[in-house]
Design a protein around this motif. Sequence first.
Motif, PDB file in Angstrom:
ATOM      1  N   GLU A  66      27.717  56.462  14.715  1.00  0.00           N
ATOM      2  CA  GLU A  66      28.643  55.772  15.611  1.00  0.00           C
ATOM      3  C   GLU A  66      28.055  55.557  17.009  1.00  0.00           C
ATOM      4  O   GLU A  66      28.411  54.596  17.680  1.00  0.00           O
ATOM      5  CB  GLU A  66      29.958  56.554  15.747  1.00  0.00           C
ATOM      6  CG  GLU A  66      30.775  56.624  14.484  1.00  0.00           C
ATOM      7  CD  GLU A  66      30.404  57.799  13.596  1.00  0.00           C
ATOM      8  OE1 GLU A  66      31.011  57.908  12.523  1.00  0.00           O
ATOM      9  OE2 GLU A  66      29.528  58.599  13.960  1.00  0.00           O
ATOM     10  N   MET A  69      25.706  52.454  17.137  1.00  0.00           N
ATOM     11  CA  MET A  69      26.541  51.292  16.845  1.00  0.00           C
ATOM     12  C   MET A  69      27.427  50.946  18.041  1.00  0.00           C
ATOM     13  O   MET A  69      27.590  49.770  18.378  1.00  0.00           O
ATOM     14  CB  MET A  69      27.406  51.551  15.604  1.00  0.00           C
ATOM     15  CG  MET A  69      26.596  51.771  14.336  1.00  0.00           C
ATOM     16  SD  MET A  69      25.491  50.410  13.953  1.00  0.00           S
ATOM     17  CE  MET A  69      26.658  49.216  13.392  1.00  0.00           C
ATOM     18  N   ALA A  70      27.991  51.943  18.687  1.00  0.00           N
ATOM     19  CA  ALA A  70      28.808  51.700  19.878  1.00  0.00           C
ATOM     20  C   ALA A  70      27.961  51.134  21.013  1.00  0.00           C
ATOM     21  O   ALA A  70      28.388  50.218  21.722  1.00  0.00           O
ATOM     22  CB  ALA A  70      29.493  52.990  20.317  1.00  0.00           C
ATOM     23  N   LEU A  72      25.194  49.374  20.723  1.00  0.00           N
ATOM     24  CA  LEU A  72      24.875  47.984  20.375  1.00  0.00           C
ATOM     25  C   LEU A  72      26.077  47.066  20.610  1.00  0.00           C
ATOM     26  O   LEU A  72      25.930  45.969  21.151  1.00  0.00           O
ATOM     27  CB  LEU A  72      24.431  47.891  18.917  1.00  0.00           C
ATOM     28  CG  LEU A  72      23.000  48.306  18.628  1.00  0.00           C
ATOM     29  CD1 LEU A  72      22.740  48.303  17.132  1.00  0.00           C
ATOM     30  CD2 LEU A  72      22.025  47.391  19.337  1.00  0.00           C
ATOM     31  N   TYR A  73      27.246  47.518  20.201  1.00  0.00           N
ATOM     32  CA  TYR A  73      28.453  46.707  20.392  1.00  0.00           C
ATOM     33  C   TYR A  73      28.697  46.436  21.875  1.00  0.00           C
ATOM     34  O   TYR A  73      28.911  45.292  22.282  1.00  0.00           O
ATOM     35  CB  TYR A  73      29.668  47.401  19.771  1.00  0.00           C
ATOM     36  CG  TYR A  73      30.952  46.668  20.034  1.00  0.00           C
ATOM     37  CD1 TYR A  73      31.288  45.546  19.293  1.00  0.00           C
ATOM     38  CD2 TYR A  73      31.809  47.076  21.055  1.00  0.00           C
ATOM     39  CE1 TYR A  73      32.455  44.853  19.548  1.00  0.00           C
ATOM     40  CE2 TYR A  73      32.978  46.393  21.311  1.00  0.00           C
ATOM     41  CZ  TYR A  73      33.297  45.281  20.556  1.00  0.00           C
ATOM     42  OH  TYR A  73      34.449  44.590  20.823  1.00  0.00           O
ATOM     43  N   VAL A  74      28.654  47.473  22.683  1.00  0.00           N
ATOM     44  CA  VAL A  74      28.886  47.314  24.122  1.00  0.00           C
ATOM     45  C   VAL A  74      27.756  46.520  24.761  1.00  0.00           C
ATOM     46  O   VAL A  74      27.979  45.725  25.680  1.00  0.00           O
ATOM     47  CB  VAL A  74      29.054  48.695  24.797  1.00  0.00           C
ATOM     48  CG1 VAL A  74      29.062  48.582  26.302  1.00  0.00           C
ATOM     49  CG2 VAL A  74      30.324  49.356  24.311  1.00  0.00           C
ATOM     50  N   ILE A  76      25.934  44.121  23.364  1.00  0.00           N
ATOM     51  CA  ILE A  76      25.893  42.717  22.962  1.00  0.00           C
ATOM     52  C   ILE A  76      27.100  41.949  23.476  1.00  0.00           C
ATOM     53  O   ILE A  76      26.963  40.929  24.145  1.00  0.00           O
ATOM     54  CB  ILE A  76      25.789  42.595  21.430  1.00  0.00           C
ATOM     55  CG1 ILE A  76      24.432  43.109  20.965  1.00  0.00           C
ATOM     56  CG2 ILE A  76      25.988  41.149  20.988  1.00  0.00           C
ATOM     57  CD1 ILE A  76      24.297  43.227  19.465  1.00  0.00           C
ATOM     58  N   PHE A  77      28.295  42.407  23.168  1.00  0.00           N
ATOM     59  CA  PHE A  77      29.482  41.595  23.454  1.00  0.00           C
ATOM     60  C   PHE A  77      29.919  41.648  24.913  1.00  0.00           C
ATOM     61  O   PHE A  77      29.870  40.638  25.606  1.00  0.00           O
ATOM     62  CB  PHE A  77      30.615  41.946  22.490  1.00  0.00           C
ATOM     63  CG  PHE A  77      30.253  41.610  21.069  1.00  0.00           C
ATOM     64  CD1 PHE A  77      30.152  40.296  20.665  1.00  0.00           C
ATOM     65  CD2 PHE A  77      29.972  42.607  20.171  1.00  0.00           C
ATOM     66  CE1 PHE A  77      29.798  39.974  19.365  1.00  0.00           C
ATOM     67  CE2 PHE A  77      29.622  42.302  18.865  1.00  0.00           C
ATOM     68  CZ  PHE A  77      29.531  40.977  18.465  1.00  0.00           C
TER      69      PHE A  77
END
Length: 100
Positions: A66, A69-70, A72-74, A76-77
């Motif tokens: 997690e 992944m968190a 990468l999410y923060v 990128i978006f």
Amino acid sequence: MTFNRGDAAALLGVLLYSLYSTLLRKRPSMHQLSFLVVLFAVGAASIAIPYAAEIAGGRTMEARIEVPMAILYVGIFPSLLAYFFFNRAVDLIGVSRASI
């Protein structure tokens, strides 16, 4: 209810983002992605010393799926795409209209 360090950090963040938005129209003439790379490099350099201090103090992140992944999410978006679109909006319609 009292004023604490988190409140001061939030106010500082608002002031710095206001300064960034205001000075964005005076950015150097370079490609938007190149500008973002420079901004992200400055940001990464500014947190490198506190991050190194955290590691030196023995505080590390738990190795779980997690966590990356968190990140990468923060990354990128809300970081890359939001700044890219905001910078492009300022280029297209100007600072005063983009601020709305």
